[in-house]
Design a protein around this motif. Structure first.
Motif, short mmCIF file in Angstrom:
data_model
loop_
_atom_site.label_atom_id
_atom_site.label_comp_id
_atom_site.label_asym_id
_atom_site.label_seq_id
_atom_site.Cartn_x
_atom_site.Cartn_y
_atom_site.Cartn_z
N THR B 206 -28.15 21.68 -30.64
CA THR B 206 -27.13 21.15 -29.73
C THR B 206 -25.80 21.00 -30.47
O THR B 206 -25.76 21.04 -31.71
N THR B 207 -24.75 20.84 -29.72
CA THR B 207 -23.44 20.52 -30.26
C THR B 207 -22.90 19.32 -29.50
O THR B 207 -23.37 18.99 -28.41
N VAL B 208 -21.93 18.67 -30.11
CA VAL B 208 -21.32 17.51 -29.46
C VAL B 208 -19.87 17.86 -29.13
O VAL B 208 -19.14 18.37 -29.99
N SER B 209 -19.47 17.60 -27.90
CA SER B 209 -18.08 17.85 -27.52
C SER B 209 -17.53 16.62 -26.81
O SER B 209 -18.13 16.12 -25.85
N TRP B 210 -16.41 16.15 -27.34
CA TRP B 210 -15.77 15.01 -26.68
C TRP B 210 -14.78 15.50 -25.61
O TRP B 210 -14.16 14.70 -24.95
N GLY B 211 -14.61 16.83 -25.53
CA GLY B 211 -13.63 17.36 -24.60
C GLY B 211 -12.24 16.95 -25.06
O GLY B 211 -11.94 16.95 -26.25
N LEU B 228 -25.59 11.91 -27.32
CA LEU B 228 -26.07 13.13 -27.98
C LEU B 228 -26.77 14.05 -26.97
O LEU B 228 -26.59 15.26 -27.00
N LEU B 330 -22.71 17.02 -37.70
CA LEU B 330 -23.25 15.66 -37.61
C LEU B 330 -24.73 15.77 -37.93
O LEU B 330 -25.44 16.62 -37.36
#
Lengths: 368, 338
Positions: B206-211, B228, B330
């Protein structure tokens, strides 16, 4: 127009921290090994480098992963690895030896140190990954003693064994040194230690010792290179009677041929030496192993405990000895219940016979 | 009268014959208890060379068994390895009480099923067991079964959650052999072995995107929180910590953002992160680049592991922050409890 300007400004005033990324593999890694178990106690200037201190990193995923090891130590302490960056194939594992070097100017104190295995990610965006870590305690002490260890054969010659030196603490062993030359000299913190010497993975000697501050201690380990395997004592006979004890034994020589050896059987009865008997002789005991047996019977079996032990000797030199094996022997009682019942029945029959005779005599009147 | 005397004398002579002890019996002996027509089997030796075990690593246990009535007279050989919290020399009673389970006991049972056939089975197999029986050496030929001893060996891969030892605790190894007349012998490895800590982590891809987020946003500010969205699984055979970290910098096409583990983000392009395993910002921990502890109460797991499904991040940006698309890492970490 205002709306267009606003739309253009949005990307400027916002920071996007996301980018679409290629699909990443699952992170499925694990760690084990002896590093965490060490309660490192070292002195300034000391270096620890032994294969007994290690980690194992596992890759449980189907795909290979690139791993980077990262250490956390206080200043003036260096952690080093047999390899720091490596690839682990799918379902594979890599063992890495871990060493420590304490600078001469290190400040004494207690610390937590760690080694972390991280997957080297090269994807785009903020990738989430997995890591595994082992933590251990390190004490840097100010005092030390010196130990000189060497391994010798029973004949007194230096023996090139692999010496493993461990510190005993809280019922656990922590590796502190290793030598493959049969000799080991180290400065050590005061405490209790345990030495094992190996030859081709076979333990040939071991010893405990304690070391005090500023003490210089010399230890000579006597290496055993001949062993008695499979020593067993099996009673043989018919029915409930023991005829002899079958002694099985397998001399095993791991180093080099030895001439003029004898196998001596030592027998004790109820804890006291009964006899020492030469049961075999070897003009040359070659490297390897071979099984033998011997039928033992004392002059007279008695009720009690027989202890058996086998020694391989040459003159006064004992090359090997077996563990003691016990045999409990019970002699059947000389008078048994059948016999007692027989006696009782016999006495009764005799009494009846006498009584009948007396009665007949009285009925028959006086004899002529 | 003569007749009476003769009859009595005859009876007494017979009694005397009965009363004389059996001389041959008095000069020979018998082994108390089990010695009889069938001689008992014997465990001549059992050894595990390693004194320190690592889960998911294989080890060989060697044991020579004998029976004067031939190996064909042996019915079963049962090898057990088990966690013994107080160490010491294991007793036969302890051995008998051991049952197979993924954390505390493994059993290999060799059964002579007749002729030259036999079965060799390792348990536990249930509960997602990761204990594995590898190569083994057992009697297979007429020659083996006609012999009076045989060197058995079993290669065993230690399960993932085999209990870690500490203090006096040991993994004991012992074997019991039983013959056709139910006579037995038992012996144990003299030293036992310690079990190293094992920790495993599974993080789905997975990846994390805060936009889009505003410069200068603080922890808890608009859009600063990000779940997450995947479940992280931990397996361990002893106490473990959950840790998290960020890469020290995030790289963009033009700019580089730097992690401020102090969380002040005073300088240009600095960012800071907090994380929590229950989406509670007041409990969230400020991340650094080496790993901080989110939870230090993890305990030995089952083979299925412990799953954490509610990890959340909060981000903080410096007031001066250049726009870019950043790449970084992360990381969730499993570590031994200390």
């Amino acid at each position: 127009m205002k709306r267009l300007i606003l739309l253009c400004l949005i990307p400027v005033i916002l920071c996007s921290v996301f980018l679409s990324v290629p699909v990443q593999a699952n992170s499925n890694i694990a760690i084990s090994g002896s590093f965490y178990r060490q309660n490192f106690q070292m002195v300034p200037g000391e270096t620890l480098s032994t294969p007994d201190v290690y980690i194992v990193v596992f890759n449980h995923d189907e795909k290979a992963v690139d791993i980077q090891l990262v250490s956390q130590t206080p200043a003036e302490v260096e952690m080093f690895f047999s390899q720091k960056e490596f690839n682990i194939p799918g379902k594979g594992e890599i063992r890495v030896d871990v060493g420590l070097r304490i600078s001469k100017t290190a400040t004494p104190g207690d610390f937590v140190i760690s080694v972390t295995a991280l997957i080297k990610e090269n994807g785009q965006g903020i990738v989430v990954s997995g890591g595994v870590q082992q933590q251990a305690r390190l004490s840097i002490l100010g005092e030390a003693g010196t130990i000189n260890i060497k391994t010798c054969l029973v004949t007194g010659e230096l023996f090139q064994s692999e010496i493993h030196l461990s510190r005993k603490s809280g019922g656990q062993l922590s590796s502190v040194g290793l030598s493959e030359s049969g000799k080991l000299t180290m400065r050590l913190t005061p405490g209790d230690y345990f030495i094992q010497a190996f030859y081709k993975d076979v333990e040939v000697a071991k010893q405990d010792f304690s070391l005090a501050a500023n003490e210089v201690k010399e230890i000579v380990l006597q290496a055993r290179t001949i062993f008695v395997d499979g020593f067993s004592v099996l009673p043989q006979g018919q029915g409930e009677k023991i005829a002899f004890a079958k002694i099985n034994y397998t001399p095993r020589n791991i180093y080099q041929p030895v001439k003029n050896l004898k196998a001596i059987l030592i027998v004790k009865f109820n804890g006291k030496l009964l006899e020492e008997t030469e049961i075999n002789s070897f003009s040359t005991l070659d490297v390897g192993y071979m099984g033998y047996n011997y039928n033992y019977a004392p002059a007279q079996w008695q009720t009690g405990r027989y202890d058996f032990q086998l020694k391989i000797v040459s003159g006064d030199i004992v090359y090997a000895q077996s563990l003691e094996k016990q045999l409990e022997v019970k002699i059947p009682s000389a008078i048994n219940w059948i016999m007692i019942i027989g006696i009782v029945v016999g006495v009764l029959l005799a009494a009846i016979a006498i009584a009948i005779a007396i009665i007949k005599r009285r009925k028959g009147g006086p004899q002529k | 009268m003569r007749k009476i005397v003769f009859t009595t004398a005859l009876i007494l002579v017979l009694l005397a014959m009965f009363a004389v002890p059996n001389v041959s019996a008095s000069t020979e002996g018998s082994v108390s208890g089990s010695f009889g027509i069938s001689a008992p089997p014997s465990v001549d030796s059992i050894s595990l060379t390693a004194t320190s075990l690592t889960p998911q690593t294989s080890y060989t246990i060697n044991s020579t068994l004998s029976d004067p009535d031939k190996i064909s007279n042996v019915n079963t050989a049962v090898l057990k390895g088990w966690y013994d919290s107080d160490g010491g020399a294991p007793t036969e009673g302890e051995f008998d009480a051991v049952t197979a389970n993924t954390q505390n006991g493994v059993i290999v049972t060799w059964t002579h099923t007749g002729g030259i056939t036999s079965t060799t089975v390792l348990t536990p197999t249930a509960g997602g067991s990761t204990w594995v029986l590898g190569a083994y050496s057992v009697p297979t030929t007429l020659g083996h079964f006609d012999g009076t001893s045989f060197p058995f060996s079993f290669n065993i891969t230690v399960g993932k959650v085999a209990t870690e030892t500490s203090g006096a605790g040991l993994w004991q190894w012992a074997i019991k052999v039983t013959d056709a007349t139910a006579q037995t012998d038992f012996d144990k490895d003299a030293e036992g072995a310690s079990m190293n800590w094992y920790g495993e982590i599974t993080v789905p891809s997975t990846t994390v995107s805060w936009g889009g987020i505003s410069r200068g946003v603080d922890f808890g500010g608009t859009n600063s929180q990000k779940a997450l969205g995947v479940t992280v699984n931990y397996k361990a055979n002893g106490a473990y910590d959950e840790k998290a970290k960020s890469s020290a910098s995030w790289t963009g096409a033009t700019y580089t953002a730097t992690l401020d583990s102090a969380g002040t983000c005073d300088d240009n392009n600095e960012f800071a992160l907090k994380a929590d395993d229950a989406a509670v910002i007041t409990a969230a921990v400020l991340l650094d680049a080496t790993g901080v502890t989110l939870d230090d109460t993890g305990a030995q797991t089952a083979e299925a592991g412990d799953s954490v499904a509610n990890y959340n991040y909060w981000i903080k940006l410096a007031a001066s922050f250049d726009s870019d698309n950043f790449s970084g890492t992360l990381t969730f970490i499993v570590a031994n409890g200390i």
